[in-house]
Design a protein around this motif. Structure first.
Motif, PDB file in Angstrom:
ATOM      1  N   LEU A   9       0.689  -1.265   0.096  1.00  0.00           N
ATOM      2  CA  LEU A   9      -0.055  -0.056   0.053  1.00  0.00           C
ATOM      3  C   LEU A   9       1.015   1.362   0.052  1.00  0.00           C
ATOM      4  O   LEU A   9       1.572   1.283   0.974  1.00  0.00           O
ATOM      5  CB  LEU A   9      -0.920  -0.122   1.172  1.00  0.00           C
ATOM      6  CG  LEU A   9      -1.775   1.248   1.395  1.00  0.00           C
ATOM      7  CD1 LEU A   9      -2.790   1.403   0.387  1.00  0.00           C
ATOM      8  CD2 LEU A   9      -2.555   1.103   2.923  1.00  0.00           C
ATOM      9  N   ASN A  10       0.729   1.941  -1.014  1.00  0.00           N
ATOM     10  CA  ASN A  10       1.680   3.142  -1.250  1.00  0.00           C
ATOM     11  C   ASN A  10       0.536   4.546  -0.992  1.00  0.00           C
ATOM     12  O   ASN A  10      -0.383   4.400  -1.492  1.00  0.00           O
ATOM     13  CB  ASN A  10       2.107   3.379  -2.478  1.00  0.00           C
ATOM     14  CG  ASN A  10       3.157   2.416  -2.888  1.00  0.00           C
ATOM     15  OD1 ASN A  10       4.147   2.532  -1.886  1.00  0.00           O
ATOM     16  ND2 ASN A  10       3.426   2.059  -3.964  1.00  0.00           N
ATOM     17  N   LEU A  11       0.818   5.267   0.073  1.00  0.00           N
ATOM     18  CA  LEU A  11       0.060   6.632   0.296  1.00  0.00           C
ATOM     19  C   LEU A  11       0.984   7.721   0.348  1.00  0.00           C
ATOM     20  O   LEU A  11       1.981   8.052   1.095  1.00  0.00           O
ATOM     21  CB  LEU A  11      -0.577   6.244   1.820  1.00  0.00           C
ATOM     22  CG  LEU A  11      -1.384   5.322   1.826  1.00  0.00           C
ATOM     23  CD1 LEU A  11      -1.874   5.284   3.554  1.00  0.00           C
ATOM     24  CD2 LEU A  11      -2.412   5.406   0.983  1.00  0.00           C
ATOM     25  N   LYS A  12       0.999   8.713  -0.972  1.00  0.00           N
ATOM     26  CA  LYS A  12       1.749   9.650  -0.893  1.00  0.00           C
ATOM     27  C   LYS A  12       0.679  10.808  -1.147  1.00  0.00           C
ATOM     28  O   LYS A  12      -0.272  11.063  -1.728  1.00  0.00           O
ATOM     29  CB  LYS A  12       2.554   9.744  -2.233  1.00  0.00           C
ATOM     30  CG  LYS A  12       3.499   8.183  -2.189  1.00  0.00           C
ATOM     31  CD  LYS A  12       4.890   8.391  -1.971  1.00  0.00           C
ATOM     32  CE  LYS A  12       5.641   7.243  -2.262  1.00  0.00           C
ATOM     33  NZ  LYS A  12       6.327   6.782  -1.480  1.00  0.00           N
ATOM     34  N   ALA A  38       2.570  -7.949   4.367  1.00  0.00           N
ATOM     35  CA  ALA A  38       1.960  -6.528   3.784  1.00  0.00           C
ATOM     36  C   ALA A  38       3.046  -5.665   3.750  1.00  0.00           C
ATOM     37  O   ALA A  38       4.067  -5.553   4.825  1.00  0.00           O
ATOM     38  CB  ALA A  38       0.726  -6.154   4.771  1.00  0.00           C
ATOM     39  N   ARG A  39       3.237  -4.429   3.181  1.00  0.00           N
ATOM     40  CA  ARG A  39       4.083  -3.245   3.110  1.00  0.00           C
ATOM     41  C   ARG A  39       3.334  -2.086   3.088  1.00  0.00           C
ATOM     42  O   ARG A  39       2.446  -1.881   2.256  1.00  0.00           O
ATOM     43  CB  ARG A  39       5.035  -3.417   1.978  1.00  0.00           C
ATOM     44  CG  ARG A  39       6.184  -2.304   2.034  1.00  0.00           C
ATOM     45  CD  ARG A  39       7.177  -2.507   1.072  1.00  0.00           C
ATOM     46  NE  ARG A  39       8.186  -1.393   1.249  1.00  0.00           N
ATOM     47  CZ  ARG A  39       8.908  -1.156   2.180  1.00  0.00           C
ATOM     48  NH1 ARG A  39       9.064  -1.728   3.169  1.00  0.00           N
ATOM     49  NH2 ARG A  39       9.798   0.132   1.977  1.00  0.00           N
ATOM     50  N   LEU A  40       3.642  -1.031   3.862  1.00  0.00           N
ATOM     51  CA  LEU A  40       3.081   0.185   3.846  1.00  0.00           C
ATOM     52  C   LEU A  40       4.033   1.216   3.515  1.00  0.00           C
ATOM     53  O   LEU A  40       5.071   1.441   4.507  1.00  0.00           O
ATOM     54  CB  LEU A  40       2.198   0.476   5.223  1.00  0.00           C
ATOM     55  CG  LEU A  40       1.775   1.885   5.349  1.00  0.00           C
ATOM     56  CD1 LEU A  40       0.814   2.467   4.356  1.00  0.00           C
ATOM     57  CD2 LEU A  40       1.188   2.255   6.849  1.00  0.00           C
ATOM     58  N   ASP A  41       4.216   1.878   2.611  1.00  0.00           N
ATOM     59  CA  ASP A  41       4.956   3.294   2.343  1.00  0.00           C
ATOM     60  C   ASP A  41       3.809   4.289   2.504  1.00  0.00           C
ATOM     61  O   ASP A  41       3.315   4.690   1.607  1.00  0.00           O
ATOM     62  CB  ASP A  41       5.724   3.095   1.058  1.00  0.00           C
ATOM     63  CG  ASP A  41       6.664   2.114   1.209  1.00  0.00           C
ATOM     64  OD1 ASP A  41       7.451   1.909   2.085  1.00  0.00           O
ATOM     65  OD2 ASP A  41       6.889   1.287   0.045  1.00  0.00           O
ATOM     66  N   ALA A  42       4.304   5.331   3.484  1.00  0.00           N
ATOM     67  CA  ALA A  42       3.547   6.501   3.554  1.00  0.00           C
ATOM     68  C   ALA A  42       4.436   7.661   3.521  1.00  0.00           C
ATOM     69  O   ALA A  42       5.327   7.563   4.445  1.00  0.00           O
ATOM     70  CB  ALA A  42       2.430   6.219   4.697  1.00  0.00           C
ATOM     71  N   GLU A  43       4.145   8.746   2.664  1.00  0.00           N
ATOM     72  CA  GLU A  43       5.032   9.877   2.730  1.00  0.00           C
ATOM     73  C   GLU A  43       4.147  11.117   2.448  1.00  0.00           C
ATOM     74  O   GLU A  43       3.205  11.130   1.676  1.00  0.00           O
ATOM     75  CB  GLU A  43       6.029   9.988   1.680  1.00  0.00           C
ATOM     76  CG  GLU A  43       6.889  10.904   1.761  1.00  0.00           C
ATOM     77  CD  GLU A  43       8.233  10.682   0.912  1.00  0.00           C
ATOM     78  OE1 GLU A  43       8.819  11.564   0.773  1.00  0.00           O
ATOM     79  OE2 GLU A  43       8.274   9.474   0.360  1.00  0.00           O
ATOM     80  N   ASN A  44       4.434  12.250   3.377  1.00  0.00           N
ATOM     81  CA  ASN A  44       3.748  13.511   3.057  1.00  0.00           C
ATOM     82  C   ASN A  44       2.311  13.327   3.366  1.00  0.00           C
ATOM     83  O   ASN A  44       1.322  13.740   2.519  1.00  0.00           O
ATOM     84  CB  ASN A  44       4.032  14.059   1.814  1.00  0.00           C
ATOM     85  CG  ASN A  44       3.529  15.517   1.888  1.00  0.00           C
ATOM     86  OD1 ASN A  44       3.611  16.257   2.811  1.00  0.00           O
ATOM     87  ND2 ASN A  44       3.358  15.941   0.436  1.00  0.00           N
ATOM     88  N   VAL A  45       1.968  12.795   4.585  1.00  0.00           N
ATOM     89  CA  VAL A  45       0.541  12.262   5.046  1.00  0.00           C
ATOM     90  C   VAL A  45       0.024  13.329   6.140  1.00  0.00           C
ATOM     91  O   VAL A  45       0.749  13.472   7.042  1.00  0.00           O
ATOM     92  CB  VAL A  45       0.438  10.960   5.482  1.00  0.00           C
ATOM     93  CG1 VAL A  45      -1.075  10.874   6.236  1.00  0.00           C
ATOM     94  CG2 VAL A  45       0.886   9.973   4.352  1.00  0.00           C
ATOM     95  N   GLY A  68       5.057  -7.497   8.868  1.00  0.00           N
ATOM     96  CA  GLY A  68       5.172  -6.700   7.538  1.00  0.00           C
ATOM     97  C   GLY A  68       6.179  -5.446   7.617  1.00  0.00           C
ATOM     98  O   GLY A  68       6.869  -5.568   8.634  1.00  0.00           O
ATOM     99  N   ASP A  69       6.279  -4.706   6.952  1.00  0.00           N
ATOM    100  CA  ASP A  69       7.172  -3.516   6.766  1.00  0.00           C
ATOM    101  C   ASP A  69       6.267  -2.151   6.792  1.00  0.00           C
ATOM    102  O   ASP A  69       5.406  -1.958   5.760  1.00  0.00           O
ATOM    103  CB  ASP A  69       8.099  -3.569   5.433  1.00  0.00           C
ATOM    104  CG  ASP A  69       8.884  -4.786   5.615  1.00  0.00           C
ATOM    105  OD1 ASP A  69       9.227  -5.338   6.417  1.00  0.00           O
ATOM    106  OD2 ASP A  69       9.328  -5.147   4.515  1.00  0.00           O
ATOM    107  N   ILE A  70       6.810  -1.409   7.604  1.00  0.00           N
ATOM    108  CA  ILE A  70       6.221   0.118   7.642  1.00  0.00           C
ATOM    109  C   ILE A  70       6.963   1.058   7.313  1.00  0.00           C
ATOM    110  O   ILE A  70       8.048   1.141   8.212  1.00  0.00           O
ATOM    111  CB  ILE A  70       5.215   0.109   8.965  1.00  0.00           C
ATOM    112  CG1 ILE A  70       3.972  -0.788   9.034  1.00  0.00           C
ATOM    113  CG2 ILE A  70       4.654   1.452   9.068  1.00  0.00           C
ATOM    114  CD1 ILE A  70       3.640  -0.917  10.476  1.00  0.00           C
ATOM    115  N   SER A  71       6.796   1.974   6.395  1.00  0.00           N
ATOM    116  CA  SER A  71       7.716   3.412   6.613  1.00  0.00           C
ATOM    117  C   SER A  71       6.786   4.302   6.474  1.00  0.00           C
ATOM    118  O   SER A  71       5.945   4.457   5.531  1.00  0.00           O
ATOM    119  CB  SER A  71       8.715   3.159   5.250  1.00  0.00           C
ATOM    120  OG  SER A  71       9.241   4.337   5.061  1.00  0.00           O
ATOM    121  N   ILE A  72       6.573   5.191   7.176  1.00  0.00           N
ATOM    122  CA  ILE A  72       5.935   6.529   7.464  1.00  0.00           C
ATOM    123  C   ILE A  72       6.870   7.644   7.534  1.00  0.00           C
ATOM    124  O   ILE A  72       7.686   7.774   8.682  1.00  0.00           O
ATOM    125  CB  ILE A  72       4.931   6.504   8.489  1.00  0.00           C
ATOM    126  CG1 ILE A  72       3.781   5.367   8.532  1.00  0.00           C
ATOM    127  CG2 ILE A  72       4.328   7.770   8.667  1.00  0.00           C
ATOM    128  CD1 ILE A  72       2.903   5.041   9.792  1.00  0.00           C
TER     129      ILE A  72
END
Length: 168
Positions: A9-12, A38-45, A68-72
């Motif tokens: 899941l990419n949230l930009k 699962a992988r979450l990549d969130a940036e500029n949220v 899973g992997d999370i990057s916020i």
């Protein structure tokens, strides 16, 4: 927004406003429950919530991480009223560090005006301004999380009021 057990899941550049969020458990402003690979990549949220009410396993951004992997990165969150009971954190409610779990929280501004955690008779008192609970399910296997990463940096968090009250 979602529950995720596999996939990415990419949230930009997300700008979210929630007026009222009322649920029983496994709730988060972005992700309620994450597990498996699962992988979450969130940036500029931007995550703005007027009121969140949740019984347990709740977080402002993520309710539960069970793997899973999370990057916020570069996130701005504000919550006016957060009412809950246990396993709750301003950013993440409950984290289980499993093998090869990677969690990176970087450049986050977290503002909570009123955080109210109520303890019921048989529930644990587990609540935190950033993270409610972290535990390592693989510590007996390998203390370095089998090459996993848990990194929290460049966090600015303010809380105007925090209360933990017993409910009879």
């Amino acid at each position: 927004i979602v529950a995720c057990s596999n996939g990415k899941l990419n949230l930009k550049n997300v700008d979210q406003q929630i007026t009222k969020y009322n649920t029983s458990s496994y709730a988060g402003g972005l992700v309620g429950y994450m597990d498996g690979v699962a992988r979450l990549d969130a940036e500029n949220v931007k995550n703005r919530m007027d009121e969140i009410s949740c019984d347990d396993h709740c977080g402002g951004m993520i309710g539960v991480v069970g793997g899973g992997d999370i990057s916020i990165k570069k996130a701005d969150q504000s919550i006016k009223i957060f009412e809950t009971s246990s396993y709750t954190g301003g950013l993440v409610g409950d984290i289980e560090l499993k093998q090869n779990t990677n969690i990176v929280l970087d450049g986050i501004k977290n503002t909570i005006q009123n955080f109210m955690a109520q303890k019921y008779p048989d529930d644990p008192e587990i609540a935190g301004g950033l993270i409610g609970s972290i535990y390592n399910s693989v510590s007996e296997i390998n203390p370095d999380l089998e090459n996993g990463v848990f990194s929290v940096k460049n966090i600015f968090s303010t809380m105007t009021q925090f209360s933990l009250d017993d409910v009879v």
